[in-house]
Scaffold this motif. Structure first.
Motif, PDB file in Angstrom:
ATOM      1  N   SER A 102       0.883  -1.027   0.206  1.00 12.15           N
ATOM      2  CA  SER A 102       0.013   0.119  -0.070  1.00 12.15           C
ATOM      3  C   SER A 102       0.879   0.971  -0.002  1.00 12.15           C
ATOM      4  O   SER A 102       2.175   1.113   0.249  1.00 12.15           O
ATOM      5  CB  SER A 102      -1.010   0.029   1.346  1.00 12.15           C
ATOM      6  N   SER A 116      -3.791  -1.214 -10.743  1.00 12.90           N
ATOM      7  CA  SER A 116      -5.219  -0.998 -10.737  1.00 12.90           C
ATOM      8  C   SER A 116      -5.431   0.531 -10.891  1.00 12.90           C
ATOM      9  O   SER A 116      -4.432   1.095 -11.298  1.00 12.90           O
ATOM     10  CB  SER A 116      -5.807  -1.434  -9.342  1.00 12.90           C
ATOM     11  N   GLY A 119      -7.863   4.750  -6.061  1.00 12.84           N
ATOM     12  CA  GLY A 119      -9.404   4.909  -5.602  1.00 12.84           C
ATOM     13  C   GLY A 119     -10.086   3.717  -5.240  1.00 12.84           C
ATOM     14  O   GLY A 119     -11.077   3.709  -4.613  1.00 12.84           O
ATOM     15  N   ALA A 120      -9.607   2.603  -6.152  1.00 18.38           N
ATOM     16  CA  ALA A 120     -10.463   1.348  -6.118  1.00 18.38           C
ATOM     17  C   ALA A 120      -9.721   0.482  -4.965  1.00 18.38           C
ATOM     18  O   ALA A 120      -8.911   0.843  -4.390  1.00 18.38           O
ATOM     19  CB  ALA A 120      -9.895   0.803  -7.443  1.00 18.38           C
ATOM     20  N   GLU A 121     -10.643  -0.270  -4.679  1.00 19.21           N
ATOM     21  CA  GLU A 121     -10.258  -1.043  -3.527  1.00 19.21           C
ATOM     22  C   GLU A 121      -9.126  -2.002  -3.451  1.00 19.21           C
ATOM     23  O   GLU A 121      -8.581  -2.165  -2.697  1.00 19.21           O
ATOM     24  CB  GLU A 121     -11.627  -2.117  -2.955  1.00 19.21           C
ATOM     25  N   ASP A 122      -8.697  -2.434  -4.768  1.00 14.63           N
ATOM     26  CA  ASP A 122      -7.710  -3.201  -4.840  1.00 14.63           C
ATOM     27  C   ASP A 122      -6.284  -2.493  -5.430  1.00 14.63           C
ATOM     28  O   ASP A 122      -5.302  -3.183  -5.887  1.00 14.63           O
ATOM     29  CB  ASP A 122      -7.987  -4.398  -6.098  1.00 14.63           C
ATOM     30  N   CYS A 124      -3.053  -0.898  -5.460  1.00 17.49           N
ATOM     31  CA  CYS A 124      -1.758  -0.917  -4.629  1.00 17.49           C
ATOM     32  C   CYS A 124      -0.484  -0.754  -5.528  1.00 17.49           C
ATOM     33  O   CYS A 124      -0.887  -0.296  -6.633  1.00 17.49           O
ATOM     34  CB  CYS A 124      -1.682  -2.487  -4.196  1.00 17.49           C
TER      35      CYS A 124
END
Length: 162
Positions: A102, A116, A119-122, A124
């Motif tokens: 992260s 990715s 702002g997306a959950e995945d 990194c």
């Protein structure tokens, strides 16, 4: 009723010349005559009245700073050259990012290639070990620093590493 009186009467011009010959500054002349400093400068220029060479001594020249032996862009170029010499052609398969991290875990010892969409959950970062002196691992360095890619796109030649 206001009338348009000329700014530069013969009396003012004579005062200007006498103050100029006395060595007063443009600001001092302007204050005594009652006009702006720029008006004095303009009138002196139109009358072609100039002062002799500046009395102040010329400023001492500053010593030029020594350049480092190898600048950072030159060093990065050499690193990229080494990466491309040892590189295999790029393939369409994704680069394996085994140590994803992260933003809080990101450091200089980890590849900073984003994975990715922010702002997306995945979302990194790659996290693999970067090439020394570069922010990305060797696979992402080849993606990020394609030599002449902008010129190839303009000419329509596509990617020579694919």
């Amino acid at each position: 009723m206001l009338t348009n009186l000329p700014t530069w009467t013969t009396d003012r011009i004579e005062l200007l010349k006498s103050h100029f010959e006395a060595g007063l500054t443009c600001r001092e002349i302007a204050a005594s005559i009652g006009v702006s400093r720029n008006a004095v400068i303009g009138k002196l220029a139109r009358l072609q009245l100039t002062r002799g060479p500046a009395r102040a001594e010329p400023r001492p020249t500053k010593a030029a700073r020594e350049r480092s032996r190898k600048s950072i862009p030159r060093l990065q170029y050499q690193i990229l050259q080494a990466v491309y010499e040892n590189a295999q052609p790029l393939q369409e398969e994704p680069i394996a990012s085994e140590r994803r991290c992260s933003l809080y875990e990101l450091s200089n010892e980890r590849c900073r290639w984003p994975i990715s969409t922010p702002g997306a959950e995945d979302f990194c970062f790659c996290g693999n070990t970067p090439v020394e002196g570069m922010p990305y691992c060797s696979g992402h360095t080849r993606l990020a620093y394609r030599p002449g890619s902008r010129q190839r796109v303009v000419r329509g030649q596509g990617n020579r590493f694919a």
